[in-house]
Design a protein around this motif. Structure first.
Motif, PDB file in Angstrom:
ATOM      1  N   VAL A   1      -5.625  69.707  30.335  1.00  5.47           N
ATOM      2  CA  VAL A   1      -5.569  69.672  31.579  1.00  5.47           C
ATOM      3  C   VAL A   1      -4.230  69.945  32.335  1.00  5.47           C
ATOM      4  O   VAL A   1      -3.287  69.137  31.865  1.00  5.47           O
ATOM      5  N   GLY A   2      -3.922  71.064  32.909  1.00 10.46           N
ATOM      6  CA  GLY A   2      -2.746  71.358  33.307  1.00 10.46           C
ATOM      7  C   GLY A   2      -1.972  70.369  34.471  1.00 10.46           C
ATOM      8  O   GLY A   2      -2.686  69.642  34.979  1.00 10.46           O
ATOM      9  N   ASN A   3      -0.789  70.755  34.750  1.00 11.87           N
ATOM     10  CA  ASN A   3      -0.103  70.007  35.842  1.00 11.87           C
ATOM     11  C   ASN A   3      -0.979  70.288  37.207  1.00 11.87           C
ATOM     12  O   ASN A   3      -1.431  71.486  37.689  1.00 11.87           O
ATOM     13  N   ASN A   4      -1.096  69.198  38.191  1.00  5.98           N
ATOM     14  CA  ASN A   4      -1.824  69.285  39.475  1.00  5.98           C
ATOM     15  C   ASN A   4      -3.155  69.655  39.447  1.00  5.98           C
ATOM     16  O   ASN A   4      -3.433  70.290  40.432  1.00  5.98           O
ATOM     17  N   CYS A   5      -3.836  69.732  38.370  1.00  9.33           N
ATOM     18  CA  CYS A   5      -5.181  69.906  38.085  1.00  9.33           C
ATOM     19  C   CYS A   5      -6.112  68.765  38.966  1.00  9.33           C
ATOM     20  O   CYS A   5      -5.747  67.766  38.667  1.00  9.33           O
ATOM     21  N   VAL A   6      -7.337  68.995  39.626  1.00 11.64           N
ATOM     22  CA  VAL A   6      -8.142  68.271  39.737  1.00 11.64           C
ATOM     23  C   VAL A   6      -9.474  68.540  39.110  1.00 11.64           C
ATOM     24  O   VAL A   6     -10.005  69.633  39.456  1.00 11.64           O
ATOM     25  N   ILE A   7      -9.946  67.416  38.386  1.00 13.54           N
ATOM     26  CA  ILE A   7     -11.207  67.672  37.554  1.00 13.54           C
ATOM     27  C   ILE A   7     -12.209  66.584  38.145  1.00 13.54           C
ATOM     28  O   ILE A   7     -11.933  65.378  37.866  1.00 13.54           O
ATOM     29  N   ARG A   8     -13.502  66.907  38.649  1.00 15.09           N
ATOM     30  CA  ARG A   8     -14.045  65.934  39.342  1.00 15.09           C
ATOM     31  C   ARG A   8     -15.613  66.185  39.182  1.00 15.09           C
ATOM     32  O   ARG A   8     -15.876  67.272  39.508  1.00 15.09           O
ATOM     33  N   ASN A   9     -16.309  65.126  38.864  1.00 15.02           N
ATOM     34  CA  ASN A   9     -17.738  65.180  38.649  1.00 15.02           C
ATOM     35  C   ASN A   9     -18.063  66.375  37.695  1.00 15.02           C
ATOM     36  O   ASN A   9     -18.952  67.495  38.055  1.00 15.02           O
ATOM     37  N   SER A  10     -17.326  66.510  36.791  1.00 14.21           N
ATOM     38  CA  SER A  10     -17.643  67.834  35.760  1.00 14.21           C
ATOM     39  C   SER A  10     -17.810  67.259  34.305  1.00 14.21           C
ATOM     40  O   SER A  10     -17.390  66.386  33.730  1.00 14.21           O
ATOM     41  N   VAL A  11     -18.221  68.344  33.376  1.00 11.56           N
ATOM     42  CA  VAL A  11     -18.204  68.261  32.257  1.00 11.56           C
ATOM     43  C   VAL A  11     -17.416  69.456  31.382  1.00 11.56           C
ATOM     44  O   VAL A  11     -17.763  70.447  31.788  1.00 11.56           O
ATOM     45  N   ILE A  12     -16.376  69.002  30.945  1.00 12.74           N
ATOM     46  CA  ILE A  12     -15.712  69.964  30.024  1.00 12.74           C
ATOM     47  C   ILE A  12     -15.696  70.027  28.528  1.00 12.74           C
ATOM     48  O   ILE A  12     -15.582  69.105  27.884  1.00 12.74           O
ATOM     49  N   LEU A  13     -16.574  71.057  28.029  1.00  7.98           N
ATOM     50  CA  LEU A  13     -16.719  71.272  26.587  1.00  7.98           C
ATOM     51  C   LEU A  13     -15.545  71.247  25.912  1.00  7.98           C
ATOM     52  O   LEU A  13     -14.296  71.343  26.061  1.00  7.98           O
TER      53      LEU A  13
ATOM     54  N   ILE B   1      -5.237  66.674  26.242  1.00  8.46           N
ATOM     55  CA  ILE B   1      -3.956  66.147  26.732  1.00  8.46           C
ATOM     56  C   ILE B   1      -4.128  66.497  28.176  1.00  8.46           C
ATOM     57  O   ILE B   1      -4.489  67.455  28.815  1.00  8.46           O
ATOM     58  N   ILE B   2      -3.795  65.365  29.026  1.00  8.64           N
ATOM     59  CA  ILE B   2      -4.018  65.408  30.423  1.00  8.64           C
ATOM     60  C   ILE B   2      -2.775  65.250  31.044  1.00  8.64           C
ATOM     61  O   ILE B   2      -1.805  64.359  30.848  1.00  8.64           O
ATOM     62  N   ASN B   3      -2.776  66.154  31.997  1.00  7.54           N
ATOM     63  CA  ASN B   3      -1.448  66.295  32.813  1.00  7.54           C
ATOM     64  C   ASN B   3      -1.700  65.976  34.421  1.00  7.54           C
ATOM     65  O   ASN B   3      -0.825  65.920  35.320  1.00  7.54           O
ATOM     66  N   GLY B   4      -3.162  66.303  34.823  1.00  6.78           N
ATOM     67  CA  GLY B   4      -3.543  66.076  36.155  1.00  6.78           C
ATOM     68  C   GLY B   4      -4.305  65.046  36.299  1.00  6.78           C
ATOM     69  O   GLY B   4      -4.314  63.997  35.688  1.00  6.78           O
ATOM     70  N   ARG B   5      -5.286  65.014  37.613  1.00  6.51           N
ATOM     71  CA  ARG B   5      -6.193  64.192  37.690  1.00  6.51           C
ATOM     72  C   ARG B   5      -7.451  64.241  37.311  1.00  6.51           C
ATOM     73  O   ARG B   5      -8.105  65.560  37.488  1.00  6.51           O
TER      74      ARG B   5
ATOM     75  N   TYR C   1      -1.962  61.009  27.513  1.00  8.47           N
ATOM     76  CA  TYR C   1      -1.680  61.073  29.049  1.00  8.47           C
ATOM     77  C   TYR C   1      -0.411  61.291  29.317  1.00  8.47           C
ATOM     78  O   TYR C   1       0.487  60.282  29.387  1.00  8.47           O
ATOM     79  N   ASN C   2       0.005  62.299  29.846  1.00 11.46           N
ATOM     80  CA  ASN C   2       1.613  62.533  30.159  1.00 11.46           C
ATOM     81  C   ASN C   2       1.620  62.008  31.700  1.00 11.46           C
ATOM     82  O   ASN C   2       0.801  61.745  32.301  1.00 11.46           O
ATOM     83  N   GLN C   3       3.121  61.864  31.949  1.00 12.50           N
ATOM     84  CA  GLN C   3       3.365  61.459  33.144  1.00 12.50           C
ATOM     85  C   GLN C   3       2.788  62.217  34.437  1.00 12.50           C
ATOM     86  O   GLN C   3       2.915  63.557  34.205  1.00 12.50           O
ATOM     87  N   GLY C   4       2.347  61.506  35.466  1.00 11.70           N
ATOM     88  CA  GLY C   4       1.772  62.404  36.659  1.00 11.70           C
ATOM     89  C   GLY C   4       0.205  62.509  36.377  1.00 11.70           C
ATOM     90  O   GLY C   4      -0.422  62.867  37.312  1.00 11.70           O
ATOM     91  N   SER C   5      -0.334  62.108  35.225  1.00 12.88           N
ATOM     92  CA  SER C   5      -1.903  62.134  34.914  1.00 12.88           C
ATOM     93  C   SER C   5      -2.581  61.099  35.594  1.00 12.88           C
ATOM     94  O   SER C   5      -1.925  59.761  35.761  1.00 12.88           O
ATOM     95  N   GLU C   6      -3.639  61.138  36.049  1.00  9.56           N
ATOM     96  CA  GLU C   6      -4.352  59.921  36.758  1.00  9.56           C
ATOM     97  C   GLU C   6      -5.927  60.066  36.274  1.00  9.56           C
ATOM     98  O   GLU C   6      -6.376  61.285  36.603  1.00  9.56           O
ATOM     99  N   VAL C   7      -6.542  58.980  35.812  1.00 10.33           N
ATOM    100  CA  VAL C   7      -7.840  59.187  35.067  1.00 10.33           C
ATOM    101  C   VAL C   7      -8.638  57.974  35.590  1.00 10.33           C
ATOM    102  O   VAL C   7      -8.109  56.659  35.512  1.00 10.33           O
ATOM    103  N   SER C   8     -10.052  58.307  36.218  1.00  7.88           N
ATOM    104  CA  SER C   8     -10.766  57.275  36.757  1.00  7.88           C
ATOM    105  C   SER C   8     -12.160  57.351  36.246  1.00  7.88           C
ATOM    106  O   SER C   8     -12.610  58.565  36.411  1.00  7.88           O
ATOM    107  N   ASN C   9     -12.850  56.477  35.883  1.00  8.71           N
ATOM    108  CA  ASN C   9     -14.328  56.582  35.572  1.00  8.71           C
ATOM    109  C   ASN C   9     -14.704  57.718  34.705  1.00  8.71           C
ATOM    110  O   ASN C   9     -15.413  58.499  35.260  1.00  8.71           O
ATOM    111  N   SER C  10     -13.784  58.014  33.615  1.00  8.79           N
ATOM    112  CA  SER C  10     -14.125  59.235  32.586  1.00  8.79           C
ATOM    113  C   SER C  10     -14.213  58.863  31.216  1.00  8.79           C
ATOM    114  O   SER C  10     -13.439  58.053  31.107  1.00  8.79           O
TER     115      SER C  10
END
Length: 367
Positions: free
Chosen positions: A314-326, A298-302, A282-291
């Motif tokens: 997950v790149g910078n300033n990304c938003v991943i919400r209610n999804s399944v990433i294989l 490697i997480i850079n976004g939300r 989890y890099n600086q700037g990442s934010e993860v909740s209930n996942s």
């Protein structure tokens, strides 16, 4: 255990859409680190079934690779083991499996060479935990010819895509209809059966002579008034992956703490092939909740309310919400993904937007 196992893992379902183009449904990733078939294999080994056959057919490369070593499920034994059967051209037969009964019949030598008195037959596309010893003891106590593991579904669930059963007060099945237009019961078959080995061989040989190839229609339903067929009710978590919505919701269930506790921490364990990957970063700037975020990510976004499988970037300033990433997905900077399933090994370009507005959206690199 005095039973041999058979896992039916060869089916194809159009309701899985693009998700089944790369792999068989039993090979679908589930819960961050597992494949769907891992749950049935784990149930087999946890029930001390030493000999298990997996019958594969459709798009089986990924599944065969996953099952290339039996050690992960503790089937690497001198006695028994894990056997992988695919359709084989012989002097007597050049057909693919024409149904579930035909798949078992084409490998009937496997049954004839065993000495265990009983057979446990299960599907490879269901997510659940079960001690097959309890099912076998029930089968023996009822003096049943065939026992079917059943599940009572909530009233809001459409049971028309399952095999629907009704039982009498002694739990004997008196009604069984596959995928009825108008269901008269909320109790369904989970596709798990117990039958005596010699009896199964006899029924399969007779069915093959008559050109009957489906285990449910040509064995269970056809013999329900002739043989003693009983239902065994399950009351724990069980899900069948038969559509995109089923698959998405099954993974979302793992965000429920009770479901995670049940599968990840409570005994018996669920086993899978292990990849040698570093922990998620989890890099600086990442934010993860209930996942759920798997190893190698490697997480850079939300990331919110989502399941990320192995080696997702997950790149910078990304938003991943209610999804399944294989597995092995690269998501470029400033990308928004919501209500989606992103197929494995895809690259989502930077500054793109994906949102399933009318249900779950399946995302590939070219949308």
């Amino acid at each position: 255990m005095k039973a041999v196992g058979i896992i039916l893992a060869g089916g194809h379902n159009n309701r899985m859409k693009q998700l089944s183009k790369k792999r068989a449904i039993p090979a679908m990733p589930v819960g961050g680190s597992f494949r769907c078939i891992d749950f049935t294999l784990s149930n087999m080994t946890n029930s001390h079934i030493q000999t298990v056959a997996v019958l594969t057919q459709y798009n089986a490369r990924s599944l065969n690779e996953h099952l290339s070593s039996s050690k992960w499920w503790d089937f690497g034994r001198k006695q028994g083991g894990l056997f992988l059967f695919t359709p084989t051209v012989t002097a007597d037969n050049s057909d693919w499996y024409r149904g579930t009964a035909d798949a078992i019949f084409q490998n009937i030598d496997y049954l004839k060479k065993r000495h265990e008195p009983y057979v446990i037959i299960a599907n490879g596309d269901c997510v659940y935990k079960m001690d097959y010893n309890d099912l076998l003891e029930y089968h023996i106590a009822k003096k049943a010819d065939i026992t079917v593991a059943c599940m009572e579904m909530p009233p809001e669930v459409d049971v028309g895509r399952y095999g629907v059963v009704r039982m009498n007060e002694d739990s004997r099945i008196v009604y069984f209809e596959e995928k009825p237009l108008m269901a008269t019961s909320n109790t369904i078959s989970t596709g798990i059966y117990v039958i005596r080995r010699r009896q199964l061989i006899e029924i399969l040989e007779k069915s093959a002579e008559e050109g009957r190839f489906d285990f449910v229609a040509d064995v269970v339903i056809r013999y329900k008034n002739v043989r003693r067929i009983y239902g065994y009710k399950m009351n724990n978590y069980w899900r069948n992956i038969a559509s995109v919505e089923d698959y998405f919701q099954t993974n979302m269930d793992f965000l429920n703490p009770e479901v995670r506790e049940y599968f990840f921490r409570q005994e018996p364990k669920v086993y899978s092939k292990v990849d040698d990957l570093p922990p998620a970063k989890y890099n600086q700037g990442s934010e993860v909740s209930n996942s759920l975020v798997s190893s190698g990510c490697i997480i850079n976004g939300r990331v919110e309310d989502s399941v990320l499988f192995k080696k997702v970037f997950v790149g910078n300033n990304c938003v991943i919400r209610n999804s399944v990433i294989l597995n092995d997905v690269y998501i470029g900077d400033n990308t928004h993904v919501e209500n989606c399933i992103v197929e494995s090994r895809e690259t989502l370009k930077a500054n793109t937007y994906y949102c399933g507005e009318d249900g779950v959206m399946i995302v590939t690199g070219n949308k």
